[in-house]
Design a protein around this motif. Structure first.
Motif, PDB file in Angstrom:
ATOM      1  N   LEU A  70      -3.542  -0.794  20.212  1.00  0.00           N
ATOM      2  CA  LEU A  70      -3.731  -1.187  18.805  1.00  0.00           C
ATOM      3  C   LEU A  70      -4.738  -0.278  18.111  1.00  0.00           C
ATOM      4  N   ASP A  71      -5.844   0.059  18.794  1.00  0.00           N
ATOM      5  CA  ASP A  71      -6.843   0.969  18.214  1.00  0.00           C
ATOM      6  C   ASP A  71      -6.238   2.351  17.945  1.00  0.00           C
ATOM      7  N   SER A  72      -5.478   2.842  18.907  1.00  0.00           N
ATOM      8  CA  SER A  72      -4.839   4.152  18.748  1.00  0.00           C
ATOM      9  C   SER A  72      -3.862   4.143  17.562  1.00  0.00           C
ATOM     10  N   THR A  73      -3.070   3.117  17.478  1.00  0.00           N
ATOM     11  CA  THR A  73      -2.107   3.003  16.374  1.00  0.00           C
ATOM     12  C   THR A  73      -2.828   2.882  15.042  1.00  0.00           C
ATOM     13  N   LEU A  74      -3.894   2.122  15.007  1.00  0.00           N
ATOM     14  CA  LEU A  74      -4.668   1.956  13.784  1.00  0.00           C
ATOM     15  C   LEU A  74      -5.284   3.281  13.337  1.00  0.00           C
ATOM     16  N   ARG A  75      -5.794   4.083  14.291  1.00  0.00           N
ATOM     17  CA  ARG A  75      -6.333   5.405  13.944  1.00  0.00           C
ATOM     18  C   ARG A  75      -5.240   6.308  13.365  1.00  0.00           C
ATOM     19  N   GLN A  76      -4.072   6.284  13.951  1.00  0.00           N
ATOM     20  CA  GLN A  76      -2.960   7.096  13.436  1.00  0.00           C
ATOM     21  C   GLN A  76      -2.588   6.672  12.016  1.00  0.00           C
ATOM     22  N   ILE A  77      -2.530   5.387  11.787  1.00  0.00           N
ATOM     23  CA  ILE A  77      -2.186   4.869  10.452  1.00  0.00           C
ATOM     24  C   ILE A  77      -3.241   5.294   9.440  1.00  0.00           C
ATOM     25  N   ARG A  78      -4.507   5.173   9.791  1.00  0.00           N
ATOM     26  CA  ARG A  78      -5.582   5.580   8.886  1.00  0.00           C
ATOM     27  C   ARG A  78      -5.538   7.081   8.614  1.00  0.00           C
ATOM     28  N   SER A  79      -5.264   7.856   9.648  1.00  0.00           N
ATOM     29  CA  SER A  79      -5.178   9.307   9.484  1.00  0.00           C
ATOM     30  C   SER A  79      -4.034   9.681   8.539  1.00  0.00           C
ATOM     31  N   ILE A  80      -2.892   9.065   8.730  1.00  0.00           N
ATOM     32  CA  ILE A  80      -1.735   9.345   7.872  1.00  0.00           C
ATOM     33  C   ILE A  80      -2.025   8.918   6.439  1.00  0.00           C
ATOM     34  N   ARG A  81      -2.629   7.750   6.286  1.00  0.00           N
ATOM     35  CA  ARG A  81      -2.951   7.255   4.944  1.00  0.00           C
ATOM     36  C   ARG A  81      -3.976   8.156   4.260  1.00  0.00           C
ATOM     37  N   THR A  82      -4.993   8.593   4.999  1.00  0.00           N
ATOM     38  CA  THR A  82      -6.013   9.485   4.433  1.00  0.00           C
ATOM     39  C   THR A  82      -5.386  10.809   4.008  1.00  0.00           C
ATOM     40  N   GLN A  83      -4.525  11.367   4.866  1.00  0.00           N
ATOM     41  CA  GLN A  83      -3.859  12.623   4.530  1.00  0.00           C
ATOM     42  C   GLN A  83      -2.977  12.455   3.296  1.00  0.00           C
ATOM     43  N   SER A  84      -2.292  11.346   3.221  1.00  0.00           N
ATOM     44  CA  SER A  84      -1.447  11.078   2.053  1.00  0.00           C
ATOM     45  C   SER A  84      -2.293  10.989   0.782  1.00  0.00           C
ATOM     46  N   MET A  85      -3.433  10.317   0.878  1.00  0.00           N
ATOM     47  CA  MET A  85      -4.316  10.192  -0.285  1.00  0.00           C
ATOM     48  C   MET A  85      -4.891  11.551  -0.683  1.00  0.00           C
ATOM     49  N   LEU A  86      -5.250  12.391   0.299  1.00  0.00           N
ATOM     50  CA  LEU A  86      -5.770  13.723  -0.007  1.00  0.00           C
ATOM     51  C   LEU A  86      -4.690  14.603  -0.659  1.00  0.00           C
ATOM     52  N   ASP A  87      -3.472  14.500  -0.160  1.00  0.00           N
ATOM     53  CA  ASP A  87      -2.364  15.249  -0.785  1.00  0.00           C
ATOM     54  C   ASP A  87      -2.154  14.804  -2.217  1.00  0.00           C
ATOM     55  N   ARG A  88      -2.174  13.516  -2.441  1.00  0.00           N
ATOM     56  CA  ARG A  88      -1.989  12.987  -3.806  1.00  0.00           C
ATOM     57  C   ARG A  88      -3.138  13.428  -4.713  1.00  0.00           C
ATOM     58  N   LEU A  89      -4.355  13.427  -4.163  1.00  0.00           N
ATOM     59  CA  LEU A  89      -5.524  13.857  -4.922  1.00  0.00           C
ATOM     60  C   LEU A  89      -5.393  15.322  -5.330  1.00  0.00           C
ATOM     61  N   SER A  90      -4.962  16.170  -4.408  1.00  0.00           N
ATOM     62  CA  SER A  90      -4.807  17.589  -4.752  1.00  0.00           C
ATOM     63  C   SER A  90      -3.702  17.779  -5.796  1.00  0.00           C
ATOM     64  N   GLU A  91      -2.621  17.016  -5.699  1.00  0.00           N
ATOM     65  CA  GLU A  91      -1.565  17.081  -6.720  1.00  0.00           C
ATOM     66  C   GLU A  91      -2.118  16.677  -8.087  1.00  0.00           C
ATOM     67  N   LEU A  92      -2.913  15.624  -8.107  1.00  0.00           N
ATOM     68  CA  LEU A  92      -3.488  15.167  -9.369  1.00  0.00           C
ATOM     69  C   LEU A  92      -4.484  16.177  -9.926  1.00  0.00           C
ATOM     70  N   GLN A  93      -5.228  16.857  -9.059  1.00  0.00           N
ATOM     71  CA  GLN A  93      -6.161  17.884  -9.533  1.00  0.00           C
ATOM     72  C   GLN A  93      -5.401  19.060 -10.135  1.00  0.00           C
TER      73      GLN A  93
END
Length: 186
Positions: A70-93
């Motif tokens: 569960l911890d491993s899966t949660l880290r993967q989900i957070r990593s994917i979500r963070t990367q998605s948010m960073l990509d969206r942020l760069s698009e918005l910039q």
């Protein structure tokens, strides 16, 4: 007659072989079905355990393994979500920079149109008063560079002036005194 017996034999024993192969296929299908059913039930049990249900039959070691997973899966989900948010942020910039540039371009165009309107109004006012744009705004020749203000007569009228033939003759005879260049060209 032998042919008839052979046909009978093929029909009778041939159908038995088909029945045996059908029975074997059915048994194999049933075994496959049972395997898939057991796997499905196992996955459902695992899903319930991940959601925190039916944890009683699990040992301590199995619970720790479930927690690590569960911890491993949660880290993967957070990593994917963070990367998605960073990509969206760069698009918005990038979009923000595009809008800023477009805004600057529009503001420059607006200033140009405003300056042209002001210059047009000043020229119209100068023409009405009979003075040049530079005199109206009191610019110094040093600030204008190449362009210098012109002295003008505020009573100057633009258009045709009626001239008598006497004035024309007197003017032309007075201008040809030196005989080379008319006076108005001097």
């Amino acid at each position: 007659m032998l042919k008839m017996l052979e046909r009978y034999h093929n029909c009778t024993y041939g159908s038995m072989e088909i029945d045996r192969s059908t029975t074997n296929a059915e048994q194999n299908s049933y075994k496959e079905y049972m395997k898939l059913k057991a796997k499905y039930e196992s996955l459902q049990q695992y899903q319930r355990q991940i959601f925190g249900e039916d944890l009683d039959p699990l040992s301590l070691k199995e619970l720790e393994q479930l927690e690590r997973q569960l911890d491993s899966t949660l880290r993967q989900i957070r990593s994917i979500r963070t990367q998605s948010m960073l990509d969206r942020l760069s698009e918005l910039q990038v979009k923000e920079n595009m809008w800023i540039e477009a805004n600057k371009d529009l503001q420059n165009k607006l200033e140009q149109v405003y300056a042209e309107n002001q210059a047009g109004q000043s020229w119209a006012a100068a023409l009405e008063n009979g003075c040049s744009y530079e005199q109206q705004h009191h610019h110094h020749p040093q600030s204008q560079g190449f362009f210098q203000p012109l002295d003008c007569n505020p009573d100057l009228q633009i258009g045709y002036n009626t001239v008598d033939s006497r004035q024309l003759t007197a003017t032309t005879s007075g201008q040809n005194v030196n005989g080379l260049v008319p006076g108005w060209m001097l």
